[in-house]
Design a protein around this motif. Sequence first.
Motif, short mmCIF file in Angstrom:
data_model
loop_
_atom_site.label_atom_id
_atom_site.label_comp_id
_atom_site.label_asym_id
_atom_site.label_seq_id
_atom_site.Cartn_x
_atom_site.Cartn_y
_atom_site.Cartn_z
N VAL A 103 -12.44 5.32 2.58
CA VAL A 103 -11.40 6.06 1.88
C VAL A 103 -10.70 5.12 0.89
CG1 VAL A 103 -9.58 5.58 3.57
CG2 VAL A 103 -9.47 7.68 2.20
N GLY A 104 -10.20 5.67 -0.21
CA GLY A 104 -9.50 4.86 -1.20
C GLY A 104 -8.00 4.85 -0.97
N GLY A 105 -7.27 4.36 -1.96
CA GLY A 105 -5.82 4.29 -1.84
C GLY A 105 -5.19 3.71 -3.09
N LYS A 106 -3.88 3.56 -3.04
CA LYS A 106 -3.13 3.01 -4.17
C LYS A 106 -2.22 1.88 -3.70
CE LYS A 106 -2.83 7.47 -6.59
NZ LYS A 106 -3.09 8.38 -5.44
N VAL B 201 0.87 -1.18 0.00
CA VAL B 201 0.00 0.00 0.00
C VAL B 201 0.90 1.23 0.00
CG1 VAL B 201 -1.73 1.31 1.28
CG2 VAL B 201 -1.88 -1.19 1.17
N SER B 202 0.88 1.96 -1.11
CA SER B 202 1.75 3.13 -1.24
C SER B 202 1.01 4.42 -0.93
CB SER B 202 2.37 3.20 -2.63
OG SER B 202 1.38 3.11 -3.64
N SER B 203 -0.32 4.38 -0.86
CA SER B 203 -1.07 5.55 -0.41
C SER B 203 -2.42 5.13 0.13
CB SER B 203 -1.23 6.58 -1.54
OG SER B 203 -2.26 6.21 -2.43
N ALA B 204 -2.91 5.92 1.07
CA ALA B 204 -4.27 5.76 1.59
C ALA B 204 -4.82 7.17 1.74
CB ALA B 204 -4.27 5.04 2.94
N GLY B 205 -5.88 7.45 1.01
CA GLY B 205 -6.37 8.82 0.98
C GLY B 205 -5.29 9.73 0.43
N THR B 206 -4.92 10.77 1.17
CA THR B 206 -3.89 11.70 0.73
C THR B 206 -2.53 11.41 1.35
OG1 THR B 206 -4.50 13.25 2.50
CG2 THR B 206 -5.59 13.54 0.36
N ILE B 207 -2.41 10.32 2.09
CA ILE B 207 -1.14 9.95 2.73
C ILE B 207 -0.36 9.06 1.78
CG2 ILE B 207 -0.04 8.81 4.67
CD1 ILE B 207 -2.54 9.45 6.31
N ASN B 208 0.83 9.48 1.38
CA ASN B 208 1.65 8.74 0.43
C ASN B 208 2.96 8.31 1.06
OD1 ASN B 208 0.18 9.16 -2.32
ND2 ASN B 208 0.20 11.18 -1.37
N SER B 209 3.38 7.08 0.76
CA SER B 209 4.67 6.60 1.25
C SER B 209 5.77 7.08 0.32
CB SER B 209 4.67 5.08 1.33
OG SER B 209 4.65 4.52 0.03
N PRO B 210 7.00 7.18 0.81
CA PRO B 210 8.12 7.53 -0.07
C PRO B 210 8.40 6.40 -1.04
CG PRO B 210 8.91 6.92 2.11
CD PRO B 210 7.42 6.98 2.21
N ASN B 211 9.17 6.70 -2.09
CA ASN B 211 9.55 5.65 -3.04
C ASN B 211 10.29 4.53 -2.32
OD1 ASN B 211 8.47 7.03 -5.24
ND2 ASN B 211 10.38 8.14 -5.62
#
Length: 363
Positions: free
Chosen positions: A209-212, A156-166
């Motif tokens: 909430v969604g995510g990537k 999970v690299s993002s949840a809502g507007t929270i993004n993890s670094p590369n």
Amino acid sequence: MAGNTFGQLFRISTFGESHGKAIGVIIDGCPPNIEIDLDFIQGELDKRKPGQSKITTQRKESDTASILSGVFEGKSTGTALALLIPNEDQRSKDYDHNKDIFRPSHADYTYQEKYGIRDYRGGGRSSARETAARVAAGAVAKLYLKQKGVEIFAHVSSAGTINSPNLPVQALSALLVIRESNIVRCADQATANEMIEMIDGVRKDGDTVGGKISCIIRNCPVGLGEPVFDKLHADLGKAMLSINAVHGFEYGSGFAGSEMKGSEHNDIFHVAEGGKPISTSTNFSGGIQGGISNGMDITFRVAFKPVATIMHNQQTVDKSGNAAEIKGKGRHDPCVVPRAVAIVEAMAALVIADHYLRQAAYQ
């Protein structure tokens, strides 16, 4: 109902509904003499199963798989391999209030109009419960790809507007340890903590909430992919977009690449000492050029919408076209991406296994 089969040579057909007796999958084309590790298959299913934590649906399913055919003395026989997963915790009465009305952003209305009938109990065939069968089949594909040295890692690299670094350039096994140490399945622990707090807050508000999910496929050989219409990234895109709640797919530089100049975006080739392997100094192509794998890491991202069922009353219509109100109730994920990591990996494995077998036809 057509459309229950995926793949050409490594082909799966799934069956079953959310509130039926069971779901399952038939794998046609699995090569013989693959070690079929049922514990490994179960481990993959455990990553997707409901009821894992406070930020997933509280439906309790063990998702215990059994093998019905295609395996003898622990190895695949090359014949149709069938797996069955019983449904154990159906609460069909939870959906009685939906029997005659359409849930916003669900498949209720489209199924009713297309088929003239629908299973209102959790959406029936349209439920994400069906993806457990894909994970079981994808686990078998992973066992085949393991023999080829192929590794697949998603997180999970993002949840809502929270993004993890590369992700750092390191062994995928090390990232796997971090990912599995937290309930949101993010490979960056600090970001995971933020995500968990946010998702739990959304859950308490009765919302979603969604995510990537980002995925890396490592150690693929050059040559996988069948232009023109079966490009490798096209098949990966179809696989990911077939997953419930997926609204977007991008590989390599993705949409950001459209903002770059060619001089910035081109992946420059270079050769190691002694000749091959040829590699590139950057990987904006995402490991795929001309629809064919080039030997670099295959990278892509999958975007998931917020789960459509929320714990708020909403306005809708009934089957007769009359205005109605739907009550927010039931057991649903506030954010689907932690459980979808296993699904993304499974669908990626199915695509790569299929293209491995197709490439073998040239040799």
